[in-house]
Scaffold this motif. Structure first.
Motif, PDB file in Angstrom:
ATOM      1  N   LEU A  29       1.785 -25.149 -60.948  1.00 53.09           N
ATOM      2  CA  LEU A  29       2.337 -23.796 -60.854  1.00 53.09           C
ATOM      3  C   LEU A  29       1.483 -22.910 -59.956  1.00 53.09           C
ATOM      4  CD1 LEU A  29       3.344 -23.373 -64.607  1.00 53.09           C
ATOM      5  CD2 LEU A  29       4.915 -23.414 -62.677  1.00 53.09           C
ATOM      6  N   ALA A  30       0.150 -23.063 -60.053  1.00 55.83           N
ATOM      7  CA  ALA A  30      -0.744 -22.241 -59.223  1.00 55.83           C
ATOM      8  C   ALA A  30      -0.505 -22.547 -57.735  1.00 55.83           C
ATOM      9  CB  ALA A  30      -2.200 -22.498 -59.596  1.00 55.83           C
ATOM     10  N   LEU A  31      -0.332 -23.829 -57.411  1.00 54.81           N
ATOM     11  CA  LEU A  31      -0.068 -24.204 -56.011  1.00 54.81           C
ATOM     12  C   LEU A  31       1.269 -23.618 -55.545  1.00 54.81           C
ATOM     13  CD1 LEU A  31      -1.283 -27.922 -56.135  1.00 54.81           C
ATOM     14  CD2 LEU A  31      -2.339 -26.084 -54.796  1.00 54.81           C
ATOM     15  N   GLU A  32       2.278 -23.695 -56.425  1.00 54.84           N
ATOM     16  CA  GLU A  32       3.592 -23.137 -56.058  1.00 54.84           C
ATOM     17  C   GLU A  32       3.499 -21.637 -55.780  1.00 54.84           C
ATOM     18  OE1 GLU A  32       6.441 -26.199 -58.631  1.00 54.84           O
ATOM     19  OE2 GLU A  32       6.516 -24.047 -59.053  1.00 54.84           O
ATOM     20  N   LYS A  42      -1.230 -22.246 -44.425  1.00 57.45           N
ATOM     21  CA  LYS A  42      -1.939 -23.449 -44.840  1.00 57.45           C
ATOM     22  C   LYS A  42      -2.443 -23.252 -46.276  1.00 57.45           C
ATOM     23  CE  LYS A  42      -5.565 -26.684 -43.573  1.00 57.45           C
ATOM     24  NZ  LYS A  42      -6.592 -27.077 -42.644  1.00 57.45           N
ATOM     25  N   LEU A  43      -2.279 -24.293 -47.089  1.00 58.46           N
ATOM     26  CA  LEU A  43      -2.696 -24.229 -48.495  1.00 58.46           C
ATOM     27  C   LEU A  43      -3.671 -25.377 -48.746  1.00 58.46           C
ATOM     28  CD1 LEU A  43      -2.408 -23.200 -51.421  1.00 58.46           C
ATOM     29  CD2 LEU A  43      -0.261 -24.458 -51.590  1.00 58.46           C
ATOM     30  N   VAL A  44      -4.853 -25.038 -49.285  1.00 56.75           N
ATOM     31  CA  VAL A  44      -5.897 -26.044 -49.498  1.00 56.75           C
ATOM     32  C   VAL A  44      -6.342 -26.020 -50.957  1.00 56.75           C
ATOM     33  CG1 VAL A  44      -8.216 -26.807 -48.818  1.00 56.75           C
ATOM     34  CG2 VAL A  44      -6.734 -25.699 -47.137  1.00 56.75           C
ATOM     35  N   LEU A  45      -6.510 -27.211 -51.511  1.00 58.51           N
ATOM     36  CA  LEU A  45      -7.098 -27.320 -52.847  1.00 58.51           C
ATOM     37  C   LEU A  45      -8.505 -27.886 -52.709  1.00 58.51           C
ATOM     38  CD1 LEU A  45      -6.729 -27.262 -56.002  1.00 58.51           C
ATOM     39  CD2 LEU A  45      -6.149 -29.694 -55.820  1.00 58.51           C
ATOM     40  N   PRO A  51      -6.278 -35.483 -57.141  1.00 58.20           N
ATOM     41  CA  PRO A  51      -4.981 -35.499 -57.816  1.00 58.20           C
ATOM     42  C   PRO A  51      -3.852 -35.711 -56.812  1.00 58.20           C
ATOM     43  CG  PRO A  51      -5.776 -33.247 -57.556  1.00 58.20           C
ATOM     44  CD  PRO A  51      -6.833 -34.140 -56.998  1.00 58.20           C
ATOM     45  N   ALA A  52      -2.708 -36.212 -57.313  1.00 54.34           N
ATOM     46  CA  ALA A  52      -1.535 -36.349 -56.436  1.00 54.34           C
ATOM     47  C   ALA A  52      -1.064 -34.940 -56.093  1.00 54.34           C
ATOM     48  CB  ALA A  52      -0.445 -37.100 -57.186  1.00 54.34           C
ATOM     49  N   LEU A  53      -0.876 -34.689 -54.799  1.00 49.92           N
ATOM     50  CA  LEU A  53      -0.532 -33.326 -54.369  1.00 49.92           C
ATOM     51  C   LEU A  53       0.711 -33.349 -53.489  1.00 49.92           C
ATOM     52  CD1 LEU A  53      -4.070 -32.000 -53.346  1.00 49.92           C
ATOM     53  CD2 LEU A  53      -2.758 -31.326 -55.355  1.00 49.92           C
ATOM     54  N   PRO A  54       1.456 -32.244 -53.433  1.00 52.50           N
ATOM     55  CA  PRO A  54       2.572 -32.155 -52.491  1.00 52.50           C
ATOM     56  C   PRO A  54       2.064 -32.329 -51.063  1.00 52.50           C
ATOM     57  CG  PRO A  54       2.570 -30.299 -54.042  1.00 52.50           C
ATOM     58  CD  PRO A  54       1.298 -31.041 -54.257  1.00 52.50           C
ATOM     59  N   ALA A  55       2.940 -32.771 -50.177  1.00 53.39           N
ATOM     60  CA  ALA A  55       2.526 -33.116 -48.805  1.00 53.39           C
ATOM     61  C   ALA A  55       1.935 -31.934 -48.050  1.00 53.39           C
ATOM     62  CB  ALA A  55       3.734 -33.666 -48.049  1.00 53.39           C
ATOM     63  N   ASP A  56       2.369 -30.707 -48.387  1.00 55.26           N
ATOM     64  CA  ASP A  56       1.884 -29.556 -47.606  1.00 55.26           C
ATOM     65  C   ASP A  56       0.569 -28.977 -48.140  1.00 55.26           C
ATOM     66  OD1 ASP A  56       2.915 -28.544 -49.945  1.00 55.26           O
ATOM     67  OD2 ASP A  56       3.698 -26.721 -49.025  1.00 55.26           O
ATOM     68  N   VAL A  57      -0.036 -29.638 -49.118  1.00 52.18           N
ATOM     69  CA  VAL A  57      -1.316 -29.144 -49.652  1.00 52.18           C
ATOM     70  C   VAL A  57      -2.441 -30.042 -49.144  1.00 52.18           C
ATOM     71  CG1 VAL A  57      -2.662 -28.608 -51.728  1.00 52.18           C
ATOM     72  CG2 VAL A  57      -0.163 -28.318 -51.741  1.00 52.18           C
ATOM     73  N   SER A  58      -3.409 -29.439 -48.455  1.00 51.93           N
ATOM     74  CA  SER A  58      -4.571 -30.210 -47.998  1.00 51.93           C
ATOM     75  C   SER A  58      -5.602 -30.266 -49.122  1.00 51.93           C
ATOM     76  CB  SER A  58      -5.217 -29.534 -46.789  1.00 51.93           C
ATOM     77  OG  SER A  58      -4.262 -29.320 -45.795  1.00 51.93           O
ATOM     78  N   LEU A  59      -6.333 -31.358 -49.158  1.00 49.52           N
ATOM     79  CA  LEU A  59      -7.339 -31.529 -50.217  1.00 49.52           C
ATOM     80  C   LEU A  59      -8.729 -31.631 -49.595  1.00 49.52           C
ATOM     81  CD1 LEU A  59      -7.970 -32.238 -53.256  1.00 49.52           C
ATOM     82  CD2 LEU A  59      -7.813 -34.634 -52.558  1.00 49.52           C
TER      83      LEU A  59
END
Ligand code: SF4
Length: 499
Positions: A29-32, A42-45, A51-59
């Motif tokens: 939810l926080a990523l959304e 750009k969205l980065v964790l 963790p498994a992440l949506p394709a548009d989130v960089s890790l």
């Protein structure tokens, strides 16, 4: 606008990965929500696992993060962006509308750092202008390996606060008084989030309406347990109603360990205060009891002691054991100490507590050396003794000790009224102890609070903690409806707050 959103997930607890609403966990939810912050390209964790992440989130993953590595990473990532949003990745209610309001103010006044105030933690990101993360990383010493706490950015800015242009977006209703954290970092806060989201809270604007209108949602699970493990006390202190509550004997380690399991199963993490109404140092198996707590990372111990009855070697062994204990889930120290001294000199000490001043002072100094950040000397502020309290504060500060000046407690009229001043809030609120604490007596009985034995909610040895806790709900709801009865009517402890 070309904005970067960075969510920090370097030390999330299990609660961040548990299903929340509607079946999604707090991290998802926080990523959304962060993806919807205005201008984000750009969205980065930042994480300590993969963790498994949506394709548009960089890790960006590291086994461990410090304030320094966080700021260096923010600095590297933020190159080429007009601004950086930063928040923790266990905050499912991050509000894109509030983020947009913050951004407008941030850009309008050319701020270098912007934040929101007056709302519960977890609704707003912080904003950094280009280049600021790098400046903050340089403010920290090369060897600063301090952990990343929730206030990581502001704690560094504070070191040279006048050097930064800072903007603040302020809530129309000050909700800080509720001390809420809308982050999935504990079982308590997960329950709070579930209740508030079920009640329709999905934005900062909702929080102003729903939190004020539904105080009953805010009592979740106990966070602080005062447990009577020792009956006897070597002193008959004039500020304490101890003889009224005294019980012979000691709690057996087996019984204590079973209680710890019940507490962690119910509350998740918790702080345990030993010993309610009795001197812990007199317990013949005190080492076993502390070991039982240290073995459970969900629990932290606070030992409240007169400082009498401890051997130096024993305290050294406990310091060694605490240093080897696993980090606590609540990020507190595994073992903390409060030494009740109440006076700066032997004569005053004798008047209040009786003999033993030299031994108690020696113990306090030993603990200050062994647990420099986690031990405190305490004095109760009593009417007519202000000079002594000031002397107490100054002399212990010179020793490098942490000092607690405690409010005088008349235990619902069981003791004379000697409060030095009235610090109660203008408007009475429901009691923090009803909301967050559970006191457990030697025989398992759980009184409404530690102030009185008049109302017993149940027995922690023979009943579930959930059942006992639910019996306190009616008292809390009454107070939320501004109705105070029985011992609570004349009590002024309702605004004091434990952990
Ligand atoms: S108001 Fe006082 S007596 Fe009542 S529950 Fe709170 S601390 Fe106890």
């Amino acid at each position: 606008m070309n904005a970067l959103a960075v969510l920090y997930g370097g030390s999330l607890t299990r609660a961040a990965f548990e299903p929340l609403f509607p079946g999604k966990n707090a991290l998802t939810l926080a990523l959304e929500q962060a993806r919807r912050f205005p201008g984000v390209t750009k969205l980065v964790l930042l994480a300590d696992l993969c963790p498994a992440l949506p394709a548009d989130v960089s890790l960006v993953s590291r086994p461990a993060w410090t304030k320094k590595t966080l700021l260096q990473t923010l600095s590297e990532l933020s190159g080429g962006f007009d601004c950086t949003y930063y928040a923790w990745a266990d905050c499912p209610l991050l509000d894109p509308v509030l983020a947009g309001t913050l951004l407008e103010r941030h850009l309008c006044y050319h701020a270098e750092y912007s934040y929101a105030d007056g709302w519960p933690y977890g609704l707003a990101p912080e904003l950094l202008a280009p280049g600021v993360a790098g400046i903050l990383a340089n403010i920290l010493g090369e060897d600063d390996a301090g952990p990343v706490e929730r206030d990581a950015l502001f704690s560094v800015i504070q070191k040279d606060i006048n050097a930064f242009d800072i903007e603040t977006e302020i809530s129309s209703i000050d909700l800080r008084v509720h001390r809420l954290s809308l982050s999935a970092d504990s079982r308590r806060n997960l329950l709070l989030l579930t209740r508030l989201m079920d009640a329709g809270l999905s934005s900062a604007a909702d929080s102003e309406r729903i939190i004020s209108a539904h105080p009953e949602l805010l009592r979740t699970l106990p966070a602080f347990y005062s447990i009577q493990v020792s009956g006897p006390c070597p002193q008959a202190c004039s500020l304490c109603p101890y003889p009224k509550f005294s019980t012979p004997g000691f709690m057996e380690p087996v019984r204590f360990a079973a209680l710890l399991d019940k507490i962690s199963a119910f509350s998740g993490d918790a702080v345990l205060d030993l010993s309610l109404w009795g001197e812990f140092s007199l317990h013949p198996q005190k080492r076993e009891l502390i070991t039982a707590i240290l073995e459970r990372p969900a629990l932290s111990a606070v030992i409240e002691t007169s400082g009498l009855g401890w051997k130096k070697a024993e305290l050294e062994a406990l310091a060694e054991a605490a240093s080897k204990a696993a980090p606590r889930e609540n990020r507190m120290a595994p073992l903390s100490w409060i030494v009740s001294l109440d006076a700066a000199d032997a004569n005053r000490y004798r008047e209040i507590r009786g003999p033993g001043f030299a031994e108690a002072v020696e113990c306090a100094k030993t603990l200050t050396a062994l647990f420099p950040k986690d031990s405190y000397v305490q004095a109760v502020r009593v009417k007519g003794a202000e000079d002594d309290i000031e002397h107490f504060y100054r002399s212990w500060k010179k020793e490098g000790a942490e000092v607690i000046i405690q409010k005088y407690d008349d235990f619902c009229g069981a003791m004379p009224k000697l409060q030095a001043s009235d610090l109660s809030p203008v408007q009475r609120r429901p009691c923090w102890h009803l909301m967050r604490d559970m006191a457990i007596l030697m025989d398992g009985r759980v009184p409404l609070c530690r102030e009185t034995e008049g109302e017993i909610l149940g027995n922690a040895f023979t009943e579930s903690l959930e059942t006992i806790w639910s019996r306190g709900e009616a008292f809390y709801r009454e107070q939320a409806a501004l109705h105070y009865r029985g011992p609570c009517a004349g009590c002024d402890e309702y605004y004091t707050y434990n952990f």
